[in-house]
Scaffold this motif. Structure first.
Motif, PDB file in Angstrom:
ATOM      1  N   ILE A  96       0.852  -1.196   0.000  1.00  0.00           N
ATOM      2  CA  ILE A  96       0.000   0.000   0.000  1.00  0.00           C
ATOM      3  C   ILE A  96       0.881   1.237   0.000  1.00  0.00           C
ATOM      4  O   ILE A  96       1.854   1.329   0.758  1.00  0.00           O
ATOM      5  CB  ILE A  96      -0.918   0.044   1.246  1.00  0.00           C
ATOM      6  CG1 ILE A  96      -1.926  -1.114   1.210  1.00  0.00           C
ATOM      7  CG2 ILE A  96      -1.655   1.397   1.325  1.00  0.00           C
ATOM      8  CD1 ILE A  96      -2.714  -1.273   2.503  1.00  0.00           C
ATOM      9  N   PHE A 186      -9.593  10.832  -6.610  1.00  0.00           N
ATOM     10  CA  PHE A 186      -9.784  11.577  -5.367  1.00  0.00           C
ATOM     11  C   PHE A 186      -8.466  11.568  -4.599  1.00  0.00           C
ATOM     12  O   PHE A 186      -7.790  10.544  -4.509  1.00  0.00           O
ATOM     13  CB  PHE A 186     -10.893  10.916  -4.532  1.00  0.00           C
ATOM     14  CG  PHE A 186     -11.288  11.741  -3.351  1.00  0.00           C
ATOM     15  CD1 PHE A 186     -12.315  12.667  -3.445  1.00  0.00           C
ATOM     16  CD2 PHE A 186     -10.627  11.603  -2.143  1.00  0.00           C
ATOM     17  CE1 PHE A 186     -12.675  13.445  -2.351  1.00  0.00           C
ATOM     18  CE2 PHE A 186     -10.979  12.381  -1.041  1.00  0.00           C
ATOM     19  CZ  PHE A 186     -12.006  13.305  -1.160  1.00  0.00           C
ATOM     20  N   GLY A 244       3.778   2.542 -10.374  1.00  0.00           N
ATOM     21  CA  GLY A 244       2.589   2.686  -9.540  1.00  0.00           C
ATOM     22  C   GLY A 244       2.047   4.097  -9.454  1.00  0.00           C
ATOM     23  O   GLY A 244       0.840   4.292  -9.300  1.00  0.00           O
ATOM     24  N   ALA A 247      -0.834   4.642 -11.509  1.00  0.00           N
ATOM     25  CA  ALA A 247      -2.006   3.787 -11.281  1.00  0.00           C
ATOM     26  C   ALA A 247      -2.970   4.485 -10.336  1.00  0.00           C
ATOM     27  O   ALA A 247      -3.194   4.071  -9.187  1.00  0.00           O
ATOM     28  CB  ALA A 247      -1.562   2.436 -10.716  1.00  0.00           C
ATOM     29  N   ILE A 248      -3.562   5.564 -10.835  1.00  0.00           N
ATOM     30  CA  ILE A 248      -4.434   6.446 -10.055  1.00  0.00           C
ATOM     31  C   ILE A 248      -5.563   5.656  -9.380  1.00  0.00           C
ATOM     32  O   ILE A 248      -6.266   4.888 -10.036  1.00  0.00           O
ATOM     33  CB  ILE A 248      -5.032   7.532 -10.993  1.00  0.00           C
ATOM     34  CG1 ILE A 248      -3.919   8.295 -11.734  1.00  0.00           C
ATOM     35  CG2 ILE A 248      -5.978   8.454 -10.246  1.00  0.00           C
ATOM     36  CD1 ILE A 248      -2.940   9.020 -10.839  1.00  0.00           C
ATOM     37  N   PHE A 270       6.778  13.027  -9.304  1.00  0.00           N
ATOM     38  CA  PHE A 270       7.414  11.740  -9.578  1.00  0.00           C
ATOM     39  C   PHE A 270       8.362  11.767 -10.782  1.00  0.00           C
ATOM     40  O   PHE A 270       8.785  10.704 -11.248  1.00  0.00           O
ATOM     41  CB  PHE A 270       6.346  10.658  -9.781  1.00  0.00           C
ATOM     42  CG  PHE A 270       5.689  10.245  -8.488  1.00  0.00           C
ATOM     43  CD1 PHE A 270       6.295   9.301  -7.665  1.00  0.00           C
ATOM     44  CD2 PHE A 270       4.497  10.817  -8.073  1.00  0.00           C
ATOM     45  CE1 PHE A 270       5.708   8.924  -6.470  1.00  0.00           C
ATOM     46  CE2 PHE A 270       3.904  10.448  -6.875  1.00  0.00           C
ATOM     47  CZ  PHE A 270       4.508   9.497  -6.068  1.00  0.00           C
TER      48      PHE A 270
END
Ligand SMILES: Nc1nc2c(c(=O)[nH]1)N[C@H]1C(S)=C(S)[C@@H](COP(=O)(O)O)O[C@H]1N2
Ligand SMILES: [Mo]
Length: 396
Positions: A96, A186, A244, A247-248, A270
């Motif tokens: 995560i 979001f 990643g 990867a919204i 990033f």
């Protein structure tokens, strides 16, 4: 973690150590080695499994437990547990980076705003796309900010379900002027990121060609279950083989734009970690944030074989668009040598497991470096020893 703890948790059964090759299955054994050379074939010939030596970077890393809040929430995956039979990470153990936003209070019906260069801007209920959802197969996701601090555990693979963006886009009457798409999610949390490390706003701009070429999809399911909250429920972007940060999660807006679209705050944040040159002002000047072919060791096994202790280094390979099986390893000060059992990598979607025998010449610390022995294979992170790992042999 103590040796004893690893005895309990780090050992995998002998059969999962076999690399699916037998003496007469030469196809599985490149580089002219026989299975017995790498004590990888017949579980009985492996001898007695002793334990697993942790990498130095694993000390103090607590895996599979979420720490931190909001943007700073992290859960690191223990990759040492992967086997040739199971290189998929469960939803509970998948890494995560940023947890479910505390400020997200969605309507019962999740909607995605579709606007910009389209004939009919609209709010599309996610449920109206349900019939398009299909199995997307196994894909690796890696945080571009992965590193030794997380024992390289911001990296996981899962089986995804989702809807192919290029199919959906064909139904949307996109204007001819549209060349790119901004995909946003979001991204508001009440707790700011410590030190302003992460900035609000999660959007990435892709060319329509990149979305099609990558097979980009909106994921709604993970390992046969609905997407978990922390992984973007109810819907996230997945761009196979992109880092990643693209990867919204919690996708709520898709906006069609042209080549004048500026880079987003997320892209600028990033830029370095996705190997851009500087921080380009225009999205069009960003290189695809894709992963080159990469590899690293995930565990060092100790075996007693015919009375003597031998080590076996097991690792993973992932990433890249034209993957090569010409994997090489450098252990300590030795020369690079071909990895003994490295299934030819024909796909880059999930992890490829490899194994290499090692007889430690003495006690001490050993560093592991990996390279692809093929000049035509891009391997930025291998070349910079990004995945360099060390282990200590104390009883050779
Ligand atoms: N909305 C939103 N999406 C996001 C992020 C975020 O902070 N907010 N982080 C990104 C980053 S940097 C990564 S590495 C992945 C992590 O996905 P995971 O937590 O499901 O592994 O989500 C991406 N999507
Ligand atoms: Mo990330």
């Amino acid at each position: 973690m103590s040796r004893r703890r690893f005895l309990q948790t780090g050992l995998v059964s002998a059969s999962t150590l076999a690399f699916g090759c037998s003496e007469d299955d030469d196809a599985a054994i490149p580089h002219g080695k026989s299975c017995s050379d790498v004590f990888a074939s017949d579980p009985a010939s492996l001898g007695e499994a002793l334990d697993t030596i942790p990498f130095v970077d694993q000390a103090g890393v607590e895996f599979h437990r979420k720490r931190g809040v909001g943007w700073d929430a992290r859960l690191a995956t223990d990759l040492s547990q992967l086997t040739i039979d199971n290189s998929i990470v469960s939803n509970e153990r998948f890494y995560i980076r940023t947890e479910y936003p505390d400020q997200l209070q969605p309507d019962p019906e999740w909607r995605i705003e579709v606007d910009g260069l389209v004939d009919q801007p609209q709010d599309v209920p996610l449920s109206s796309l349900a019939s398009r959802v299909q199995a997307m197969g196994a894909h690796v996701l890696e945080c571009s900010g992965n590193g030794a601090g997380a024992a390289f555990g911001l990296l996981s693979a899962a089986e995804w379900d989702g809807l192919l963006l290029s199919d959906w886009f064909e139904m949307l009457d996109i204007n001819a002027a549209a060349t790119r798409v901004v995909i946003s999610g979001f991204d508001a949390h009440s707790t700011p990121s410590v030190g302003g490390h992460s900035t609000p706003g999660a959007s990435w701009v892709f060319s329509l060609q990149e979305v099609t070429d990558a097979g980009g999809f909106l994921a709604t399911g993970m390992n046969g279950k609905p997407l978990p909250d922390d992984h973007g429920a109810p819907v996230r972007l997945f761009m196979p083989n992109w880092y990643g940060c693209c990867a919204i999660k919690w996708v709520d807006r898709i906006r069609f734009v042209d080549d004048t679209e500026p880079a987003t705050a997320q892209m600028l944040e990033f830029a370095g970690r996705t190997h851009q040159t500087g921080a380009p002002a225009l999205a069009a000047d960003f290189k695809p944030a894709t992963m080159d072919q990469a590899a690293m060791p995930i565990r060092i096994e100790r075996w007693r074989v015919e009375g003597r202790v031998r080590h076996r280094i097991v690792g993973i390979m992932w990433g890249g668009y034209r993957p090569s099986g010409a994997l090489t390893i450098q252990i300590g000060e030795r020369d690079f040598e071909r990895v003994a059992v490295c299934p030819p990598q024909t796909q880059n979607r999930s992890f490829t497991l490899w194994a290499h025998p090692f007889d430690a010449p003495g006690s001490g610390s050993y560093g592991v470096r990996m390279r692809i022995d093929d000049a035509s294979t891009p391997q930025k992170r291998l070349e910079s020893d990004f995945y360099y790992r060390e282990f200590i042999v104390d009883d050779a």
